[in-house]
Design a protein around this motif. Structure first.
Motif, PDB file in Angstrom:
ATOM      1  N   UNK A  42      -8.134   7.526  -6.767  1.00  0.00           N
ATOM      2  CA  UNK A  42      -7.759   8.914  -6.571  1.00  0.00           C
ATOM      3  C   UNK A  42      -7.781   9.253  -5.090  1.00  0.00           C
ATOM      4  N   UNK A  43      -6.832  10.094  -4.653  1.00  0.00           N
ATOM      5  CA  UNK A  43      -6.723  10.440  -3.249  1.00  0.00           C
ATOM      6  C   UNK A  43      -6.516  11.949  -3.113  1.00  0.00           C
ATOM      7  N   UNK A  44      -6.071  12.367  -1.920  1.00  0.00           N
ATOM      8  CA  UNK A  44      -5.901  13.793  -1.638  1.00  0.00           C
ATOM      9  C   UNK A  44      -4.543  14.054  -1.006  1.00  0.00           C
ATOM     10  N   UNK A  45      -4.168  15.312  -0.938  1.00  0.00           N
ATOM     11  CA  UNK A  45      -2.902  15.696  -0.329  1.00  0.00           C
ATOM     12  C   UNK A  45      -2.850  15.309   1.142  1.00  0.00           C
ATOM     13  N   UNK A  46      -3.988  15.383   1.835  1.00  0.00           N
ATOM     14  CA  UNK A  46      -4.030  15.044   3.263  1.00  0.00           C
ATOM     15  C   UNK A  46      -3.537  13.624   3.506  1.00  0.00           C
ATOM     16  N   UNK A  47      -4.071  12.658   2.769  1.00  0.00           N
ATOM     17  CA  UNK A  47      -3.696  11.263   2.979  1.00  0.00           C
ATOM     18  C   UNK A  47      -2.277  10.993   2.475  1.00  0.00           C
ATOM     19  N   UNK A  48      -1.890  11.634   1.391  1.00  0.00           N
ATOM     20  CA  UNK A  48      -0.521  11.461   0.903  1.00  0.00           C
ATOM     21  C   UNK A  48       0.474  11.892   1.973  1.00  0.00           C
ATOM     22  N   UNK A  49       0.273  13.073   2.535  1.00  0.00           N
ATOM     23  CA  UNK A  49       1.194  13.577   3.558  1.00  0.00           C
ATOM     24  C   UNK A  49       1.191  12.682   4.788  1.00  0.00           C
ATOM     25  N   UNK A  50       0.024  12.213   5.183  1.00  0.00           N
ATOM     26  CA  UNK A  50      -0.085  11.407   6.408  1.00  0.00           C
ATOM     27  C   UNK A  50       0.700  10.104   6.306  1.00  0.00           C
ATOM     28  N   UNK A  51       0.663   9.471   5.127  1.00  0.00           N
ATOM     29  CA  UNK A  51       1.272   8.152   4.992  1.00  0.00           C
ATOM     30  C   UNK A  51       2.648   8.162   4.331  1.00  0.00           C
ATOM     31  N   UNK A  52       3.011   9.245   3.660  1.00  0.00           N
ATOM     32  CA  UNK A  52       4.260   9.249   2.904  1.00  0.00           C
ATOM     33  C   UNK A  52       5.312  10.229   3.423  1.00  0.00           C
ATOM     34  N   UNK A  53       4.883  11.298   4.097  1.00  0.00           N
ATOM     35  CA  UNK A  53       5.822  12.327   4.514  1.00  0.00           C
ATOM     36  C   UNK A  53       6.500  11.953   5.826  1.00  0.00           C
ATOM     37  N   UNK A  54       7.806  12.162   5.900  1.00  0.00           N
ATOM     38  CA  UNK A  54       8.563  11.940   7.132  1.00  0.00           C
ATOM     39  C   UNK A  54       8.578  13.208   7.970  1.00  0.00           C
ATOM     40  N   UNK A  55       8.590  13.032   9.281  1.00  0.00           N
ATOM     41  CA  UNK A  55       8.758  14.169  10.185  1.00  0.00           C
ATOM     42  C   UNK A  55      10.073  13.992  10.937  1.00  0.00           C
ATOM     43  N   UNK A  56      10.754  15.069  11.166  1.00  0.00           N
ATOM     44  CA  UNK A  56      12.014  15.069  11.913  1.00  0.00           C
ATOM     45  C   UNK A  56      12.013  16.326  12.772  1.00  0.00           C
ATOM     46  N   UNK A  57      11.455  16.207  13.972  1.00  0.00           N
ATOM     47  CA  UNK A  57      11.246  17.370  14.820  1.00  0.00           C
ATOM     48  C   UNK A  57      11.317  16.952  16.283  1.00  0.00           C
ATOM     49  N   UNK A  62       0.855  -1.188   0.000  1.00  0.00           N
ATOM     50  CA  UNK A  62       0.000   0.000   0.000  1.00  0.00           C
ATOM     51  C   UNK A  62       0.888   1.235   0.000  1.00  0.00           C
ATOM     52  N   UNK A  63       0.666   2.151  -0.936  1.00  0.00           N
ATOM     53  CA  UNK A  63       1.440   3.386  -0.970  1.00  0.00           C
ATOM     54  C   UNK A  63       0.701   4.430  -1.795  1.00  0.00           C
ATOM     55  N   UNK A  64       1.261   5.632  -1.840  1.00  0.00           N
ATOM     56  CA  UNK A  64       0.636   6.741  -2.554  1.00  0.00           C
ATOM     57  C   UNK A  64       1.586   7.280  -3.620  1.00  0.00           C
ATOM     58  N   UNK A  65       0.997   7.809  -4.683  1.00  0.00           N
ATOM     59  CA  UNK A  65       1.750   8.467  -5.750  1.00  0.00           C
ATOM     60  C   UNK A  65       1.193   9.865  -5.962  1.00  0.00           C
ATOM     61  N   UNK A  66       2.047  10.760  -6.449  1.00  0.00           N
ATOM     62  CA  UNK A  66       1.562  12.097  -6.778  1.00  0.00           C
ATOM     63  C   UNK A  66       2.354  12.652  -7.958  1.00  0.00           C
TER      64      UNK A  66
END
Length: 268
Positions: free
Chosen positions: A77-92, A36-40
């Protein structure tokens, strides 16, 4: 920007499943989740997304097979919200206790301020602490929904444990309800402190076969090693199974059925 949600499944036909599971229950599902993954892309079309999935996952079928089993992909089709939630890394750092945070955004609770700025927390306890400071009369954190559905016909589950502090992953299997296995891990403490861990059920397996359950677990272990590196996966034993193995097994079965069918026609 266009966003697509990719889900890859292993599908079994009624004929393949007649001795192994409840056909009606399986048919109501899409199969066993393998990836399971997202593309943009700025102007990515569905056809372009299919080509990326072919290269990345080695899958060439993109609709639920009604008459033939095997590995196939769904593209939605998906949205930016779900893409960021599952694909974006956080380093904070945790907004409450200031512990370092590093990993996928989905693994860390957050709050969004009125100005749109998102603040991340190392645990739900830290988020609750800040919520209580903002509104001491709040009723508390809502209950998180479980990732699995308690339906009949499930033989086993594949689950994932993530340690937010050590950035380590663990893949496991169970034929019981996943929260029982989670309790066992928490009691042992071998995967880390409960406040540092996240637990999720990745997929349900509806084929009544321990060998098949082992194969699906092996696939997910290999996927996490590929995605996060061997040094970040806690599993000591690493079974050998790839997407190509699953596809080859399907091809082998289909070729065997064709050969049998041709032989039958010649005999007749």
């Amino acid at each position: 920007m266009k966003y697509y949600w990719i889900r890859i499944f292993d599908f079994k036909t009624d004929e393949e499943l007649k001795d192994n599971t409840d056909i009606d229950v399986w048919e109501a599902r899409r199969g066993t989740l393998l990836d399971e993954y997202y593309l943009r892309g700025e102007k990515m079309t569905r056809d372009e997304a299919k080509e990326i999935v072919k290269d990345r996952s080695g899958v060439s079928r993109f609709a639920k097979p009604r008459k033939a089993g095997g590995v196939y992909a769904l593209i939605m089709e998906s949205t930016e919200f779900f893409y960021n939630r599952f694909m974006i890394d956080v380093n904070t750092f945790c907004f409450n206790c200031h512990k370092p945070i590093k990993g996928k955004m989905k693994d860390f609770p957050s709050l969004t301020a009125d100005n749109g700025v998102k603040y991340h927390f190392c645990s739900y306890d830290c988020r609750r602490s800040v919520q209580n400071k903002i509104n001491p009369y709040s009723e508390g954190e809502f209950q998180e929904r479980e990732d699995y559905e308690r339906n009949g016909g499930v033989y086993g589950y594949i689950y994932h444990i993530y340690n937010r502090i050590t950035n380590m992953h663990y893949i496991g299997q169970t034929v019981y309800m996943p929260f029982f296995r989670w309790q066992e891990h928490v009691k042992s403490g071998l995967k880390g402190n409960i406040t540092d861990l996240t637990f999720e059920t990745i997929t349900e397996v509806r084929v009544k076969s321990q060998e098949y359950l082992n194969n699906i677990e092996a696939w997910w272990i290999q996927k996490y090693i590929h995605d996060y590196g061997r040094e970040n996966v806690m599993n000591i034993t690493v079974p050998k199974l790839t997407m190509e193995d699953l596809i080859k097994e399907f091809d082998r079965q289909v070729i065997g059925q064709l050969e049998f069918g041709n032989k039958k026609i010649k005999d007749e």
